[in-house]
Design a protein around this motif. Structure first.
Motif, mmCIF file in Angstrom:
data_model
loop_
_atom_site.group_PDB
_atom_site.id
_atom_site.type_symbol
_atom_site.label_atom_id
_atom_site.label_comp_id
_atom_site.label_asym_id
_atom_site.label_seq_id
_atom_site.Cartn_x
_atom_site.Cartn_y
_atom_site.Cartn_z
ATOM 1 N N SER A 104 5.165 -24.877 23.570
ATOM 2 C CA SER A 104 4.625 -24.546 23.918
ATOM 3 C C SER A 104 5.172 -22.648 24.391
ATOM 4 O O SER A 104 4.371 -21.766 24.159
ATOM 5 C CB SER A 104 5.167 -24.252 25.588
ATOM 6 N N MET A 105 6.173 -22.277 23.619
ATOM 7 C CA MET A 105 7.083 -21.237 23.857
ATOM 8 C C MET A 105 6.860 -20.753 22.556
ATOM 9 O O MET A 105 6.582 -18.865 22.231
ATOM 10 C CB MET A 105 8.470 -21.135 23.280
ATOM 11 N N THR A 106 6.584 -21.302 21.370
ATOM 12 C CA THR A 106 5.815 -20.439 20.096
ATOM 13 C C THR A 106 4.265 -19.640 20.720
ATOM 14 O O THR A 106 4.014 -19.135 20.446
ATOM 15 C CB THR A 106 5.414 -20.969 18.993
ATOM 16 N N LEU A 107 3.053 -20.962 20.765
ATOM 17 C CA LEU A 107 1.836 -20.693 21.887
ATOM 18 C C LEU A 107 1.746 -19.396 22.190
ATOM 19 O O LEU A 107 1.569 -18.247 22.563
ATOM 20 C CB LEU A 107 1.253 -21.782 22.353
ATOM 21 N N TYR A 108 2.933 -19.026 23.484
ATOM 22 C CA TYR A 108 2.647 -17.837 24.393
ATOM 23 C C TYR A 108 3.312 -17.179 23.582
ATOM 24 O O TYR A 108 2.903 -15.400 23.408
ATOM 25 C CB TYR A 108 3.862 -18.327 25.271
ATOM 26 N N SER A 109 4.114 -17.063 22.864
ATOM 27 C CA SER A 109 5.048 -16.203 21.877
ATOM 28 C C SER A 109 3.965 -14.912 20.864
ATOM 29 O O SER A 109 3.426 -14.097 20.544
ATOM 30 C CB SER A 109 6.514 -15.604 20.928
ATOM 31 N N VAL A 110 3.213 -15.917 19.954
ATOM 32 C CA VAL A 110 2.242 -15.580 18.753
ATOM 33 C C VAL A 110 1.183 -14.991 19.749
ATOM 34 O O VAL A 110 0.613 -14.072 19.217
ATOM 35 C CB VAL A 110 2.015 -16.759 18.232
ATOM 36 N N LEU A 111 0.623 -15.698 21.105
ATOM 37 C CA LEU A 111 -0.626 -14.566 21.448
ATOM 38 C C LEU A 111 -0.035 -13.515 21.945
ATOM 39 O O LEU A 111 -0.698 -12.723 22.034
ATOM 40 C CB LEU A 111 -0.933 -15.867 22.632
ATOM 41 N N LYS A 112 0.528 -13.442 22.914
ATOM 42 C CA LYS A 112 1.423 -12.077 23.881
ATOM 43 C C LYS A 112 1.007 -11.531 22.724
ATOM 44 O O LYS A 112 0.717 -10.054 22.490
ATOM 45 C CB LYS A 112 1.959 -12.323 24.035
ATOM 46 N N ALA A 113 1.740 -11.786 20.883
ATOM 47 C CA ALA A 113 2.349 -10.174 20.439
ATOM 48 C C ALA A 113 0.662 -9.924 19.590
ATOM 49 O O ALA A 113 1.062 -8.777 19.660
ATOM 50 C CB ALA A 113 3.214 -11.245 19.559
ATOM 51 N N LYS A 114 -0.387 -10.669 19.873
ATOM 52 C CA LYS A 114 -1.492 -10.870 18.560
ATOM 53 C C LYS A 114 -2.095 -9.749 20.135
ATOM 54 O O LYS A 114 -2.896 -8.704 19.673
ATOM 55 C CB LYS A 114 -2.128 -12.296 18.734
ATOM 56 N N LEU A 115 -2.301 -10.314 20.939
ATOM 57 C CA LEU A 115 -3.159 -10.025 22.529
ATOM 58 C C LEU A 115 -2.963 -8.347 22.961
ATOM 59 O O LEU A 115 -3.089 -7.358 22.430
ATOM 60 C CB LEU A 115 -3.145 -10.531 23.515
ATOM 61 N N SER A 116 -0.951 -7.624 22.464
ATOM 62 C CA SER A 116 -0.447 -6.879 22.925
ATOM 63 C C SER A 116 -0.538 -6.274 21.682
ATOM 64 O O SER A 116 -0.052 -4.867 22.248
ATOM 65 C CB SER A 116 0.482 -6.797 23.385
ATOM 66 N N GLY A 117 -0.706 -5.576 20.415
ATOM 67 C CA GLY A 117 -1.088 -5.753 19.796
ATOM 68 C C GLY A 117 0.371 -4.735 18.568
ATOM 69 O O GLY A 117 0.646 -4.136 17.850
ATOM 70 N N THR A 118 1.324 -6.150 18.617
ATOM 71 C CA THR A 118 2.861 -5.210 18.819
ATOM 72 C C THR A 118 2.702 -7.077 17.291
ATOM 73 O O THR A 118 4.112 -7.218 17.059
ATOM 74 C CB THR A 118 4.043 -6.194 19.531
ATOM 75 N N SER A 119 1.799 -7.439 16.581
ATOM 76 C CA SER A 119 2.341 -8.734 15.974
ATOM 77 C C SER A 119 2.229 -7.787 14.582
ATOM 78 O O SER A 119 1.808 -7.599 14.219
ATOM 79 C CB SER A 119 1.145 -9.563 16.380
ATOM 80 N N THR A 120 3.590 -8.696 13.883
ATOM 81 C CA THR A 120 3.747 -8.137 12.436
ATOM 82 C C THR A 120 3.519 -9.598 11.507
ATOM 83 O O THR A 120 3.827 -9.106 10.712
ATOM 84 C CB THR A 120 5.402 -8.068 12.518
ATOM 85 N N ILE A 121 2.284 -10.629 11.546
ATOM 86 C CA ILE A 121 1.729 -11.026 11.169
ATOM 87 C C ILE A 121 1.525 -11.096 10.021
ATOM 88 O O ILE A 121 0.488 -10.281 10.167
ATOM 89 C CB ILE A 121 1.251 -12.004 11.223
ATOM 90 N N ASP A 122 1.412 -11.090 8.267
ATOM 91 C CA ASP A 122 0.640 -10.759 7.534
ATOM 92 C C ASP A 122 -0.218 -12.201 7.374
ATOM 93 O O ASP A 122 0.175 -12.952 6.743
ATOM 94 C CB ASP A 122 1.238 -10.350 6.689
#
Length: 262
Positions: free
Chosen positions: A52-70
């Motif tokens: 639950s925590m990782t799902l929130y964190s990853v989606l939030k970063a993606k939606l907010s444009g702050t994700s650093t995932i390559d």
């Protein structure tokens, strides 16, 4: 006791979101130490909370444009970890089946986690002096992810420090970049592991009300952890991470003693 479990879940997921360790490496040994449930049930509760925590964190970063995932690196790692997570789950079932007493399997988990945590702490202290690699091959990423997934699932911790050390060494990632990648990997591996448990009936006997409350605490921890992470630098994250490793080493040493006497 349930209040303690929820507080642990919230704290673990808060620091898990900050450091990229998921939270399972704290939830798992602490719940083992309290004896709130058997080893398999604790694995499931911890896994769902971390998911639950990782799902929130990853989606939030993606939606907010702050994700650093390559995607070129992180997605093969995540897919490998997902497959490895299933293999690690089967490995744990195999090891647990070798012993008539489930406490023995718990002692094996605690012992392995103790050694890995000690190794992680030593690596983190000296990582600036250790030469690192820059892996780019998708096949190599799949293999590394698979190995990380097996270890994490077998130990029932979702990912945690094993991921970070792997990302530091094989990809020369900075601490906060590695934390983001680690959460992404944990999301994939934990999702497949949890789905497997549901399909095979691994949730039987789980207190669903407690599970729901832990999931809520996991999400709240992710919210708070992301906010804190955005306001601190890599060195502060490293210090927090090392402090947690010392705490986890002590808890696992206690768990080995506890399971041995049970």
């Amino acid at each position: 006791m349930q209040v303690l479990v929820l507080l642990v879940s919230f704290f673990a997921c808060t620091v898990g979101a900050i450091c990229g360790i998921g939270g399972g490496i704290i939830i798992k040994p602490v719940l083992d130490a309290t004896g709130v449930a058997d080893v398999a049930t604790i694995n499931f509760l911890s896994g769902c909370t971390v998911l639950s925590m990782t799902l929130y964190s990853v989606l939030k970063a993606k939606l907010s444009g702050t994700s650093t995932i390559d995607p070129k690196t992180d997605t093969p790692l995540a897919i490998g970890a997902a497959v490895g997570g299933l293999a690690g789950k089967e490995l744990f079932s195999l090891v647990a089946g070798l012993f008539p007493d489930p406490n023995t399997a718990g002692a094996v988990q605690a012992g392995a986690l103790l050694l890995i945590t000690m190794g992680t702490l030593v690596y983190t202290i000296y990582k600036e002096k250790i030469p690192t690699l820059q892996v780019t091959s998708a096949v190599a990423c799949l293999a590394i992810g698979f190995a990380l997934g097996v270890c994490s699932s077998f130990l029932g911790i979702g990912g945690g420090p094993i991921n970070l050390v792997g990302l530091f060494y094989f990809f020369t990632m900075a601490t906060k970049r590695a934390a983001s990648s680690s959460l992404y990997i944990i999301l994939f591996s934990q999702a497949t592991s949890t789905a497997s448990s549901v399909v095979t009936g691994g949730y039987v006997g789980v207190d669903l009300a407690l599970l729901a409350a832990m999931v809520v605490c996991g999400i709240l921890g992710g919210i708070v952890g992301r906010k804190i992470n955005s306001g601190i630098d890599d060195k502060t994250v490293d210090k927090l991470f090392m402090g947690l490793m010392v705490l986890i080493i002590l808890i696992n040493a206690y768990n080995i003693w506890k399971f041995a006497l049970a």
